[in-house]
Design an enzyme around this catalytic site. Structure first.
Site, short mmCIF file in Angstrom:
data_model
loop_
_atom_site.label_atom_id
_atom_site.label_comp_id
_atom_site.label_asym_id
_atom_site.label_seq_id
_atom_site.Cartn_x
_atom_site.Cartn_y
_atom_site.Cartn_z
N HIS A 1 0.81 -1.22 0.00
CA HIS A 1 0.00 0.00 0.00
C HIS A 1 0.84 1.28 0.00
O HIS A 1 0.47 2.27 -0.60
CB HIS A 1 -1.00 0.01 1.17
N ASP A 2 1.98 1.24 0.67
CA ASP A 2 2.80 2.47 0.77
C ASP A 2 4.00 2.46 -0.17
O ASP A 2 4.94 3.23 0.02
CB ASP A 2 3.29 2.65 2.21
N LYS B 1 5.75 5.53 -1.43
CA LYS B 1 6.63 6.39 -0.60
C LYS B 1 8.05 6.39 -1.14
O LYS B 1 8.85 7.26 -0.77
CB LYS B 1 6.59 5.93 0.86
N HIS C 1 1.66 9.69 -2.33
CA HIS C 1 2.19 8.31 -2.38
C HIS C 1 1.20 7.25 -2.91
O HIS C 1 1.63 6.31 -3.58
CB HIS C 1 2.82 7.89 -1.03
N HIS D 1 -6.24 3.71 -0.89
CA HIS D 1 -6.19 3.32 0.52
C HIS D 1 -6.24 4.49 1.49
O HIS D 1 -6.22 4.30 2.71
CB HIS D 1 -4.99 2.40 0.80
N HIS D 2 -6.34 5.73 0.97
CA HIS D 2 -6.52 6.87 1.87
C HIS D 2 -7.81 7.64 1.60
O HIS D 2 -7.96 8.78 2.04
CB HIS D 2 -5.32 7.84 1.80
N ASP E 1 -4.15 -0.17 8.49
CA ASP E 1 -3.06 0.81 8.47
C ASP E 1 -3.13 1.70 9.70
O ASP E 1 -2.14 1.92 10.40
CB ASP E 1 -3.23 1.65 7.18
FE LIG Z 1 0.70 2.86 5.69
FE LIG Z 2 -0.45 5.09 3.04
#
Ligand SMILES: [Fe+2]
Ligand SMILES: [Fe+2]
Length: 375
Positions: free
Chosen positions: A225-226, A229, A254, A278-279, A309
């Site tokens: 998911h990240d 970044k 991200h 996911h955000h 998360d």
């Molecule tokens: Fe995360």
């Molecule tokens: Fe995230």
């Protein structure tokens, strides 16, 4: 070809002789007997295919003899030779299926020869049918056997394929895990974050009763998911404390960067959208990003990952604070259920936290997604 033998049974020696003479040119051997008992004895030791019997004989009548032959040597073809006086008995025997043909005395020579040839043909035919039946039976057995062997082989091969497939997927997940670890390593405080999010999310997925393939997708999307970044400057990622607006804008990119990184990977095509969203906030408010989707328009894996998360982040230590206790986490989940979070997902997560408490949050769980999905 096997030689044929015909046994004549008659108590009159003259008739025996006449028959032997008559059949001299015929393509079968002739033997004679003068009594029923003698005939039966001969049949026990030699193989005659046809028995021709007189009806009227002392001790044992022709009908009696042929009934005994039928019983002891069912394949032998039975012919009755009889005078007009005993015709009713003989006809009765024919009608009861005890004999093949009836020939009257005095006989017509050609008719008798024809009858005997037909009797032998009849015997040959029955033998052939029997032989073919036997062959068919044997071939059936062989086929059944081959079928079984084939089924075993297919089963073995299928098992091998399933195992190989699992091995490949495990190796592939391991590769993704390495990628996730590389992302987490950008910040000393987020080590293991991605793996834990994947684990928590897959547990919530199972609590929600989702099918295995979706749980697998949730785990992999959780792991990745990240991944975006990677494209966010280290200074922003590693900054202790709160980010200013510009930094926050960079950070908010991200999910999109992650989706773009994963997009070209064909076997991650289902995962790309889950990472991208996911955000998002469940209520569609402006706090969500990047597309401000709401409710069911946000992919379910994304909604699950967001809760996982958040739980992971809240319970982990940060440079500016310690990990929160479980009660605080539960409070936060309640507080944001329906706004930031999908209430169904929150409920499933709360059920798990209640059931497993700190066990749910264990930091160094060795996680095998496929073993997990088998249970
Ligand atoms: Fe995360
Ligand atoms: Fe995230």
């Amino acid at each position: 070809m096997e030689t044929h033998t015909v046994l004549f049974v008659d108590d009159e020696p003259n008739i025996q002789k006449a028959l032997q003479r008559l059949m001299r040119q015929e393509p079968f051997e002739v033997i004679t007997a003068s009594r029923g008992a003698e005939a039966l004895e001969i049949l026990d030791r030699t193989s005659a295919q046809v028995v021709v019997s007189d009806q009227r004989m002392p001790e044992m009548s022709g009908v009696e003899l042929l009934a005994a032959v039928r019983e002891r040597h069912p394949s032998v073809v039975r012919v009755m030779l009889t005078g007009h006086a005993e015709m009713d008995v003989a006809v009765d025997a024919v009608n009861h299926g005890q004999i093949f043909r009836l020939v009257t005395k005095p006989w017509n020579e050609d008719e008798l020869k024809t009858t005997l040839r037909q009797a032998l043909d009849h015997w040959d035919l029955k033998q052939e049918i029997q032989r073919l039946n036997q062959v068919t039976r044997e071939q059936n057995f062989r086929l059944q056997d081959m079928n079984r062997t084939l089924e075993d082989k297919v089963r073995d091969r299928t098992k091998q394929l399933v195992e190989k497939h699992l091995e490949l997927r495990t190796a592939y997940v391991q590769t993704l895990r390495t990628l996730a670890e590389a992302v987490d390593a950008k910040d000393a405080y987020t080590r293991g974050h991605s793996e834990r999010v994947g684990v928590y999310a897959s547990k919530v997925g199972r609590e929600l009763g989702l099918p295995k393939d979706l749980i697998e997708r949730i785990y992999i999307a959780g792991l990745l998911h990240d991944v975006g970044k990677i494209g966010v400057p280290d200074a922003v990622i590693q900054k202790p404390g709160h980010l200013d607006d510009a930094e926050y804008e960079l950070m908010k990119r991200h999910p999109e960067i992650g989706a773009r990184i994963l997009e070209p990977v064909e076997f991650l095509s289902d995962v790309v959208e889950c990472v991208r969203h996911h955000h998002e906030w469940f209520d569609g408010s402006r706090k969500g990003y990047p597309d401000r989707l709401s409710g069911n328009r946000i992919p379910l894996p994304s909604r699950v990952i967001l809760v996982a998360d958040t739980v992971e982040a809240m319970t982990s230590d940060r440079p500016y604070r310690e990990g929160m206790p479980l009660e605080r986490v539960v409070d936060e989940l309640h507080r944001f259920s329906g706004s930031q979070f999908d209430p169904n997902v929150v409920d499933a997560c709360l059920r798990l936290l209640e059931r497993e408490a700190e066990g749910f949050l264990k930091k160094d769980q060795k996680f095998d997604i496929y073993a997990f999905l088998e249970v």
